[in-house]
Write an enzyme that holds these catalytic residues in place. Structure first.
Site, PDB file in Angstrom:
ATOM      1  N   LYS A  13      -8.141  -0.258  -0.187  1.00 59.23           N
ATOM      2  CA  LYS A  13      -6.868  -0.902   0.156  1.00 59.23           C
ATOM      3  C   LYS A  13      -7.000  -2.430   0.200  1.00 59.23           C
ATOM      4  O   LYS A  13      -6.167  -3.134  -0.358  1.00 59.23           O
ATOM      5  CB  LYS A  13      -6.357  -0.401   1.521  1.00 59.23           C
ATOM      6  CG  LYS A  13      -6.092   1.095   1.583  1.00 59.23           C
ATOM      7  CD  LYS A  13      -5.456   1.490   2.904  1.00 59.23           C
ATOM      8  CE  LYS A  13      -6.334   1.279   4.125  1.00 59.23           C
ATOM      9  NZ  LYS A  13      -7.529   2.161   4.206  1.00 59.23           N
ATOM     10  N   ARG A  87      -0.752   3.881  10.423  1.00 57.44           N
ATOM     11  CA  ARG A  87      -1.816   4.892  10.446  1.00 57.44           C
ATOM     12  C   ARG A  87      -1.439   6.085  11.310  1.00 57.44           C
ATOM     13  O   ARG A  87      -2.223   7.022  11.425  1.00 57.44           O
ATOM     14  CB  ARG A  87      -3.104   4.282  10.972  1.00 57.44           C
ATOM     15  CG  ARG A  87      -3.975   3.650   9.873  1.00 57.44           C
ATOM     16  CD  ARG A  87      -5.071   2.868  10.560  1.00 57.44           C
ATOM     17  NE  ARG A  87      -6.318   2.808   9.880  1.00 57.44           N
ATOM     18  CZ  ARG A  87      -6.819   1.694   9.341  1.00 57.44           C
ATOM     19  NH1 ARG A  87      -6.125   0.591   9.323  1.00 57.44           N
ATOM     20  NH2 ARG A  87      -8.017   1.699   8.810  1.00 57.44           N
ATOM     21  N   ARG A 125     -21.132  -0.740   2.064  1.00 55.05           N
ATOM     22  CA  ARG A 125     -20.296  -1.945   2.156  1.00 55.05           C
ATOM     23  C   ARG A 125     -20.937  -2.984   3.078  1.00 55.05           C
ATOM     24  O   ARG A 125     -21.459  -2.655   4.132  1.00 55.05           O
ATOM     25  CB  ARG A 125     -18.913  -1.579   2.697  1.00 55.05           C
ATOM     26  CG  ARG A 125     -17.984  -2.779   2.806  1.00 55.05           C
ATOM     27  CD  ARG A 125     -16.546  -2.377   2.878  1.00 55.05           C
ATOM     28  NE  ARG A 125     -16.175  -1.790   4.165  1.00 55.05           N
ATOM     29  CZ  ARG A 125     -14.926  -1.426   4.451  1.00 55.05           C
ATOM     30  NH1 ARG A 125     -13.970  -1.565   3.555  1.00 55.05           N
ATOM     31  NH2 ARG A 125     -14.649  -0.887   5.626  1.00 55.05           N
ATOM     32  N   ARG A 154     -20.193  -4.072   8.955  1.00 58.24           N
ATOM     33  CA  ARG A 154     -19.238  -3.862  10.044  1.00 58.24           C
ATOM     34  C   ARG A 154     -19.742  -2.735  10.933  1.00 58.24           C
ATOM     35  O   ARG A 154     -20.256  -1.738  10.435  1.00 58.24           O
ATOM     36  CB  ARG A 154     -17.862  -3.474   9.464  1.00 58.24           C
ATOM     37  CG  ARG A 154     -17.018  -4.660   9.081  1.00 58.24           C
ATOM     38  CD  ARG A 154     -15.775  -4.297   8.306  1.00 58.24           C
ATOM     39  NE  ARG A 154     -15.007  -3.157   8.813  1.00 58.24           N
ATOM     40  CZ  ARG A 154     -13.803  -2.808   8.337  1.00 58.24           C
ATOM     41  NH1 ARG A 154     -13.243  -3.525   7.377  1.00 58.24           N
ATOM     42  NH2 ARG A 154     -13.177  -1.775   8.824  1.00 58.24           N
ATOM     43  N   ARG A 165     -14.130   7.836  11.733  1.00 61.59           N
ATOM     44  CA  ARG A 165     -12.937   7.279  11.076  1.00 61.59           C
ATOM     45  C   ARG A 165     -12.322   8.287  10.106  1.00 61.59           C
ATOM     46  O   ARG A 165     -11.106   8.391   9.996  1.00 61.59           O
ATOM     47  CB  ARG A 165     -13.300   5.988  10.329  1.00 61.59           C
ATOM     48  CG  ARG A 165     -13.541   4.833  11.279  1.00 61.59           C
ATOM     49  CD  ARG A 165     -14.272   3.710  10.587  1.00 61.59           C
ATOM     50  NE  ARG A 165     -13.445   2.955   9.667  1.00 61.59           N
ATOM     51  CZ  ARG A 165     -13.930   2.179   8.703  1.00 61.59           C
ATOM     52  NH1 ARG A 165     -15.227   2.094   8.510  1.00 61.59           N
ATOM     53  NH2 ARG A 165     -13.113   1.512   7.924  1.00 61.59           N
TER      54      ARG A 165
HETATM   55  P1  AMP Z   1      -9.465  -1.576   8.529  1.00 63.07           P
HETATM   56  O1  AMP Z   1      -9.999  -2.956   8.341  1.00 63.07           O
HETATM   57  O2  AMP Z   1      -8.098  -1.384   7.982  1.00 63.07           O
HETATM   58  O3  AMP Z   1     -10.438  -0.505   8.091  1.00 63.07           O
HETATM   59  O4  AMP Z   1      -9.300  -1.369  10.116  1.00 63.07           O
HETATM   60  C1  AMP Z   1     -10.412  -1.499  10.982  1.00 63.07           C
HETATM   61  C2  AMP Z   1     -10.087  -0.922  12.342  1.00 63.07           C
HETATM   62  O5  AMP Z   1      -8.964  -1.607  12.913  1.00 63.07           O
HETATM   63  C3  AMP Z   1      -9.691   0.547  12.366  1.00 63.07           C
HETATM   64  O6  AMP Z   1     -10.812   1.413  12.335  1.00 63.07           O
HETATM   65  C4  AMP Z   1      -8.943   0.615  13.693  1.00 63.07           C
HETATM   66  O7  AMP Z   1      -9.838   0.577  14.796  1.00 63.07           O
HETATM   67  C5  AMP Z   1      -8.179  -0.707  13.686  1.00 63.07           C
HETATM   68  N1  AMP Z   1      -6.845  -0.599  13.012  1.00 63.07           N
HETATM   69  C6  AMP Z   1      -6.426  -1.237  11.891  1.00 63.07           C
HETATM   70  N2  AMP Z   1      -5.167  -0.910  11.577  1.00 63.07           N
HETATM   71  C7  AMP Z   1      -4.777  -0.017  12.517  1.00 63.07           C
HETATM   72  C8  AMP Z   1      -3.589   0.719  12.736  1.00 63.07           C
HETATM   73  N3  AMP Z   1      -2.540   0.622  11.896  1.00 63.07           N
HETATM   74  N4  AMP Z   1      -3.538   1.536  13.808  1.00 63.07           N
HETATM   75  C9  AMP Z   1      -4.582   1.646  14.674  1.00 63.07           C
HETATM   76  N5  AMP Z   1      -5.739   1.001  14.514  1.00 63.07           N
HETATM   77  C10 AMP Z   1      -5.851   0.172  13.459  1.00 63.07           C
END
Ligand code: AMP
Length: 218
Positions: A13, A87, A125, A154, A165
């Protein structure tokens, strides 16, 4: 153009959002980036989100919607790509109501990638902690001029967090896809291939757009 980029963790994404920013001059709204920035700046939301981020758990809906809505209000337009939101079905409903009241419905692009490929992608990654750029140790290694101490993994890309996740994705996020399928807004795209191949598939599926404007970032 309003695009929601949907897909499991590691589906690409963030990478595809950057491509759309470059080609279509969209704002990039990544809730993951916004939450990590809030954590770094130690804002109230950042402090509350901290432990969820580290464990790869979903940050509570109200907090994420607040951070997302504030950014949508700020850009005040309809040229954006949302990456990582919604999400949960609750998040989707808040967003849908907001868009209905303001700019209109989005195109929802779902990036489809086999779970076995996802685990490989996430565990390989690495991130440049200075620029946020993301690399894959085998297929897209960091350039040699990037200092090694800038390359980090990360916390939520470690094996135990990845499993968490993916489980959360299946339980809480996959229903969002059905929500948008029911609304007739969902477009499924094969997310396996080179960055350009996937980008071209997305482009072909998007409605015709006007001339690109300069790059914008979140
Ligand atoms: P990402 O960078 O999109 O993989 O997001 C990293 C982390 O941010 C996720 O594992 C969640 O802990 C948090 N996060 C990001 N977007 C959301 C969302 N829409 N709802 C809840 N947690 C989120």
């Amino acid at each position: 153009m309003r695009v929601l980029l949907f897909g499991s963790p590691g589906a690409g994404k963030g990478t595809q959002a950057h491509m759309l920013v470059h080609t279509h001059g969209l704002y990039h709204l990544s809730t993951g980036d916004m939450l990590r920035a809030a954590r770094k700046a130690r804002t109230d939301i950042g402090e509350k989100a901290k432990s969820y981020l580290a464990q790869g758990r979903l940050v509570p809906d109200v907090l994420v919607w607040k951070i997302c809505k504030d950014r949508l209000d700020e850009i005040g337009g309809d040229r954006f790509v949302l990456d990582g939101y919604p999400r949960t079905v609750q998040q989707a409903q808040w967003l849908d109501a907001y868009l209905e009241d303001t700019v209109g419905p989005p195109v929802v692009i779902s990036l489809e990638v086999d779970p076995n490929i996802i685990v490989g992608r996430l565990s390989q990654r690495r991130i440049n902690r200075e620029t946020g750029e993301s690399y894959h140790l085998i297929f897209q290694p960091p350039p040699i001029d990037v200092p090694l101490e800038h390359i980090i993994q990360r916390k939520d890309d470690r094996p135990e967090a990845i499993i968490n996740r993916l489980r959360i994705y299946e339980e809480q996020t996959r229903p969002v896809k059905e929500h948008y399928r029911d609304l007739g807004w969902l477009i499924e795209i094969d997310g396996v291939g080179t960055i350009d191949e996937v980008h071209n598939r997305i482009n072909a599926a998007l409605p015709q757009v006007t001339a690109p404007s300069p790059e914008r970032a979140s």
